[in-house]
Design a protein around this motif. Structure first.
Motif, PDB file in Angstrom:
ATOM      1  N   ALA A  79       0.841  -1.208   0.000  1.00 36.61           N
ATOM      2  CA  ALA A  79       0.000   0.000   0.000  1.00 36.61           C
ATOM      3  C   ALA A  79       0.874   1.255   0.000  1.00 36.61           C
ATOM      4  N   ARG A  80       1.966   1.242   0.761  1.00 40.50           N
ATOM      5  CA  ARG A  80       2.876   2.404   0.760  1.00 40.50           C
ATOM      6  C   ARG A  80       3.500   2.607  -0.616  1.00 40.50           C
ATOM      7  N   ARG A  81       3.888   1.509  -1.262  1.00 39.02           N
ATOM      8  CA  ARG A  81       4.463   1.629  -2.605  1.00 39.02           C
ATOM      9  C   ARG A  81       3.445   2.182  -3.593  1.00 39.02           C
ATOM     10  N   ARG A  82       2.179   1.748  -3.463  1.00 37.64           N
ATOM     11  CA  ARG A  82       1.142   2.288  -4.351  1.00 37.64           C
ATOM     12  C   ARG A  82       0.935   3.782  -4.113  1.00 37.64           C
ATOM     13  N   VAL A  83       0.984   4.218  -2.854  1.00 33.69           N
ATOM     14  CA  VAL A  83       0.831   5.644  -2.546  1.00 33.69           C
ATOM     15  C   VAL A  83       1.978   6.429  -3.176  1.00 33.69           C
ATOM     16  N   LEU A  84       3.201   5.945  -2.994  1.00 31.51           N
ATOM     17  CA  LEU A  84       4.355   6.649  -3.556  1.00 31.51           C
ATOM     18  C   LEU A  84       4.296   6.688  -5.078  1.00 31.51           C
ATOM     19  N   ALA A  85       3.890   5.592  -5.704  1.00 29.94           N
ATOM     20  CA  ALA A  85       3.792   5.566  -7.160  1.00 29.94           C
ATOM     21  C   ALA A  85       2.710   6.521  -7.657  1.00 29.94           C
ATOM     22  N   ALA A  86       1.581   6.566  -6.979  1.00 30.59           N
ATOM     23  CA  ALA A  86       0.504   7.474  -7.389  1.00 30.59           C
ATOM     24  C   ALA A  86       0.923   8.928  -7.204  1.00 30.59           C
ATOM     25  N   ARG A  87       1.615   9.220  -6.109  1.00 25.26           N
ATOM     26  CA  ARG A  87       2.083  10.597  -5.896  1.00 25.26           C
ATOM     27  C   ARG A  87       3.136  10.981  -6.917  1.00 25.26           C
ATOM     28  N   ARG A  88       4.021  10.041  -7.275  1.00 18.59           N
ATOM     29  CA  ARG A  88       5.036  10.318  -8.288  1.00 18.59           C
ATOM     30  C   ARG A  88       4.381  10.620  -9.628  1.00 18.59           C
ATOM     31  N   THR A  89       3.396   9.813  -9.991  1.00 21.02           N
ATOM     32  CA  THR A  89       2.690  10.029 -11.252  1.00 21.02           C
ATOM     33  C   THR A  89       2.006  11.390 -11.270  1.00 21.02           C
ATOM     34  N   LEU A  90       1.374  11.749 -10.170  1.00 19.08           N
ATOM     35  CA  LEU A  90       0.704  13.050 -10.096  1.00 19.08           C
ATOM     36  C   LEU A  90       1.715  14.192 -10.157  1.00 19.08           C
ATOM     37  N   ALA A  91       2.843  14.045  -9.473  1.00 20.98           N
ATOM     38  CA  ALA A  91       3.871  15.092  -9.497  1.00 20.98           C
ATOM     39  C   ALA A  91       4.468  15.238 -10.897  1.00 20.98           C
ATOM     40  N   ASN A  92       4.697  14.120 -11.576  1.00 20.86           N
ATOM     41  CA  ASN A  92       5.225  14.182 -12.941  1.00 20.86           C
ATOM     42  C   ASN A  92       4.229  14.831 -13.886  1.00 20.86           C
ATOM     43  N   PHE A  93       2.954  14.542 -13.696  1.00 27.06           N
ATOM     44  CA  PHE A  93       1.930  15.163 -14.525  1.00 27.06           C
ATOM     45  C   PHE A  93       1.897  16.675 -14.288  1.00 27.06           C
ATOM     46  N   ALA A  94       1.974  17.068 -13.025  1.00 25.96           N
ATOM     47  CA  ALA A  94       1.945  18.494 -12.692  1.00 25.96           C
ATOM     48  C   ALA A  94       3.179  19.198 -13.239  1.00 25.96           C
ATOM     49  N   ALA A  95       4.318  18.521 -13.226  1.00 27.17           N
ATOM     50  CA  ALA A  95       5.548  19.139 -13.727  1.00 27.17           C
ATOM     51  C   ALA A  95       5.495  19.341 -15.223  1.00 27.17           C
ATOM     52  N   THR A  96       4.850  18.438 -15.933  1.00 26.17           N
ATOM     53  CA  THR A  96       4.762  18.587 -17.394  1.00 26.17           C
ATOM     54  C   THR A  96       3.724  19.633 -17.778  1.00 26.17           C
TER      55      THR A  96
END
Length: 88
Positions: A64-81
């Motif tokens: 569950a922690r890995r899924r949270v980190l992956a989802a946050r990374r995806t959201l941060a990458n989307f926001a950065a682009t």
């Protein structure tokens, strides 16, 4: 005797008394994977509150922690682009 009348509030819609805009709904949709991952992590942690965590519980929490980190990374990458001034 002097009567004091109540002051009436303005009858227009308050800032908090309205429907979400399309942009706000889009932002919620983009953040939904993070919200769901956070809920899954909380569920896994809540299960272990009243008992000693087993190895299965520990694995469930780690996943569950890995899924949270992956989802946050995806959201941060989307926001950065999508940031102003960044060419895509």
């Amino acid at each position: 005797m002097v009567y004091i009348g109540a002051v009436q509030a303005v009858v227009t819609a308050d800032e908090f008394d309205r429907e979400p805009t399309a942009a706000e709904l889009d932002a919620i949709d983009r953040e939904m994977p993070v919200i769901r991952a956070d809920i899954d992590l909380l569920d896994a942690q809540i299960i272990t509150l009243d008992r000693t965590p087993t190895e299965l519980d520990a694995r469930r929490i780690r996943r569950a922690r890995r899924r949270v980190l992956a989802a946050r990374r995806t959201l941060a990458n989307f926001a950065a682009t999508r940031a102003p001034g960044v060419s895509a």
